[in-house]
Write an enzyme that holds these catalytic residues in place. Structure first.
Site: not given
Ligand code: PLP
Length: 499
Positions: A203, A205, A328
Site C-alpha cells: 500500500s 499511504h 478502531c
Molecule cells: N494490510 C495491513 C497490514 C494494513 O495495515 C492495511 C491498512 O490498514 C491494509 C492491509 C490495507 O491497506 P489499504 O488501506 O491500502 O487497503
C-alpha cells in the site's frame, strides 16, 4: 501539567502524511500527463512511460521484477484479488486456506466471505507476542490446502513473522503463500524473493504516498485470476484506466521508503524512549509488541485500569493522535481480534493503545506525549465524567439538567434507536453545531459503541464547555444492561440539530 499544545501524530500505521516529493510528483503528473496509457500517440506514450517507470520503481523497492507487479486501488484489493481468485482457481480440486488469526481485516473479512462460499479456513495459533506457532502451522497445512496467509509485519503490534520458513513449509506441501507486506515497507527490508512468498500486498499511504494506491506482487508463474473485468489493463487482470498520478505517487513513495530504511535505527531509539518513559510513569504497563523481530516504529501497550477510548480522547485533547489497535471499529465494542488471538482478555484489549511512530517523529513529540500521558495517569487535565451504562437510569435520562448529545453516524442510527430526548449531530461535523449546544447544562455525549463519545466530550471541554460527560460502551452497552428501558423509551423525542 502540560505547558504547550501542538500536534503530535503517533498513528502512522493507520496512514501517513504525503511527503513533499510525492506531492510534487503527483502534481506534475496530474497537470502535465493526461494521456491514456492504452492509446498510441505521444501523450499516451508519455503516460505509458510513467506507468512503466513506476512499475520498475515499485519492483526495485521490494526485490521483484516489473512484470511481477500489478497495480491495484489498495492493499485491500490486492489481498482480495489473491484470496478470491485462488478460491475460484482451485474450486473442485483444493478447498482449504490456512491463515494466521492476526491478519489484517482485508484478509480476515475476505476469509469470512469465502467460508460462506464453502472454503474451509483454519487458523494457526499465535503466542503471547503474536508469533505464529510454526509447528502447529506445519501440521495444519495438508494436501487440500491451496493457500497459506502469513503477513510479514502486524499492523497492531509490529510483530514480524518468519515468512520464509512458512513459505518453505507451505511449498513442501504444495500450497501457495500470500504475505501482506503493507506495514513492513520503509521500516524493515522487504525482499519478496528472500521471503519466498508467491503473492505479496503493498500500500502507498503507509509510506507517505497517496491513499487509494496499492500493488500486488505475483511471483512469475504463480496462478492469478482477474479481479476486475472488462479491460486489458494490468495484463487483463485489473481492468480500468490506470490512476496514473496515484501510481506515480506510489512509486515515489517506495523510492522514499528505501531511503527511510537507513533511518529506522533513529525511529527505534524514539520507540525505546517512549517505552522507558511509559514504564516510569506507570510501571504496571504491559508491552505486547515483542522486543526482537518487531517493527522499529510500533508499540502496543496495555494500561491496566484505563479504557483506551478515554486515554485516546485525553490525548486528542492535547493534539496527540494514537489508536486503539487498528483504525478502531466504531460500530461495535468488539475487542481487537489480534490482541484476543494473542491471549489478552477483552478487558486488557480494551485497555490497549497502539503508538506508531514515523521518520518524522521527534524526541520532542515523544516527550510531549509522555507528559500528556502522565497527566492522564495522575488524573490531571480536563475533567470529563464517564457514565457507566448501569448508571444511566430513568432519573438521569430525564434529568432536565442533562442535555443528551447523540453523535452517531446516520447508518448507526438505523441499527439502534436513540435515547429519549436526545439531540443528534454526527461525530464528524460536531464543530459545526457548537453554537446549538447549551453551556449551562451537563452535556452527555453518546455514541454507538463507546469509541466516539469520549472524543466529543474532551473536544467540548477544549471548547470551553464546563460540564461534559460521555456514556461508556455506547448505546449498544446501555441496551445490553437496560433492555427494559430501551424498549420503553428509546426513539422517543429524538431530534436532529444538523439542519
Ligand atoms: N494490510 C495491513 C497490514 C494494513 O495495515 C492495511 C491498512 O490498514 C491494509 C492491509 C490495507 O491497506 P489499504 O488501506 O491500502 O487497503
Amino acid at each position: 501539567m502540560i505547558a504547550f499544545r501542538r500536534t503530535v501524530y503517533l498513528d502512522n500505521n493507520a496512514t501517513t502524511p504525503v511527503s513533499p516529493k510525492v506531492r510534487r510528483r503527483m502534481e506534475r503528473v496530474l497537470s502535465r500527463v493526461y494521456g491514456n496509457p492504452s492509446s498510441l500517440y505521444r501523450e499516451a506514450r508519455d503516460a505509458a512511460g510513467i506507468l512503466q517507470e513506476s512499475r520498475q520503481a515499485v519492483a526495485a523497492a521490494i526485490g521483484a521484477s516489473p512484470e511481477e507487479i500489478l497495480f491495484t486501488g489498495s492493499a485491500t484489493e490486492a489481498n482480495n484479488t489473491v484470496l478470491v481468485g485462488l478460491a475460484e482457481h482451485f474450486a473442485g480440486s483444493k478447498g482449504r486456506i490456512v491463515s494466521l488469526p492476526t491478519e489484517h481485516a482485508s484478509v480476515m473479512g475476505t476469509l469470512e466471505y469465502l467460508k460462506g462460499r464453502g472454503v474451509e479456513v483454519d487458523f494457526c495459533p499465535v503466542d503471547r507476542q503474536g508469533f505464529a506457532k510454526l509447528d502447529r502451522l506445519e501440521a495444519l497445512i495438508d494436501d487440500r490446502t491451496f493457500l497459506v496467509c502469513c503477513m510479514l509485519a502486524n499492523n497492531e503490534t509490529g510483530t514480524i513473522q518468519d515468512v520464509s520458513e512458512t513459505a518453505r513449509m507451505a511449498h513442501a506441501k504444495g500450497a501457495l503463500v500470500l504475505s501482506d507486506c503493507v506495514q513492513a515497507v520503509g521500516k524493515v527490508q522487504v525482499d519478496v524473493k528472500a521471503l519466498g512468498a508467491d503473492y505479496a500486498a503493498f500500500s502507498a499511504h503507509k509510506v507517505h504516498g497517496p491513499k487509494g494506491a496499492g500493488a500486488l506482487y505475483v511471483r512469475d508463474g504463480a496462478p492469478v485470476g482477474a479481479f476486475v473485468h472488462g479491460g486489458h489493463q494490468e495484463g487483463g487482470l485489473r481492468a480500468g484506466t490506470e490512476s496514473l498520478h496515484n501510481i506515480a505517487g506510489m512509486a515515489e513513495a517506495f523510492k522514499g521508503a528505501t531511503e527511510m530504511l537507513s533511518r529506522a535505527g533513529r525511529v527505534a531509539k524514539l520507540k525505546s524512549r517512549l517505552l522507558t518513559g511509559l514504564r516510569e510513569i506507570k510501571p504496571d504497563i504491559a508491552v505486547n509488541s515483542p522486543e526482537q523481530n518487531c517493527l522499529p516504529n510500533t508499540a502496543s501497550v496495555t494500561f491496566p485500569g484505563a479504557a483506551n477510548s478515554v486515554l485516546m480522547a485525553h490525548l486528542d485533547f492535547y493534539g496527540i493522535a494514537v489508536s486503539a489497535g487498528s483504525a478502531c471499529n466504531t460500530q461495535s465494542d468488539e475487542p481487537s481480534h489480534v490482541l484476543s488471538a494473542m491471549g489478552l482478555t477483552p478487558d486488557q484489549a480494551r485497555q490497549t493503545v497502539r503508538f506508531s511512530l514515523s521518520d518524522l517523529t521527534t524526541e520532542r513529540d515523544i516527550d510531549y506525549a509522555l507528559s500528556a500521558i502522565r497527566d492522564f495517569v495522575e488524573d490531571r487535565g480536563p475533567r470529563v465524567t464517564a457514565v457507566a451504562p448501569g448508571q444511566l437510569d430513568e432519573n438521569m435520562l430525564f434529568d432536565p439538567g442533562t442535555y443528551i448529545l447523540d453523535v452517531r453516524f446516520w447508518h448507526d442510527r438505523k441499527v439502534l434507536k436513540g435515547l429519549p430526548n436526545s439531540h443528534q449531530a454526527s461525530f464528524v461535523f460536531i464543530q459545526r453545531y457548537l453554537a446549538k449546544l447549551p453551556r449551562d447544562r451537563n452535556v452527555l455525549a453518546v455514541c454507538q459503541a463507546g469509541a466516539n463519545a469520549p472524543i466529543v466530550a474532551y473536544y467540548l471541554r477544549s471548547k470551553g464547555f464546563k460540564r461534559v460527560s460521555f456514556l461508556m460502551a455506547g448505546l449498544a452497552g446501555w441496551k445490553a444492561v437496560h433492555p427494559e428501558l430501551y424498549r420503553k423509551h428509546a426513539g422517543q423525542k429524538v431530534t436532529s440539530i444538523e439542519a
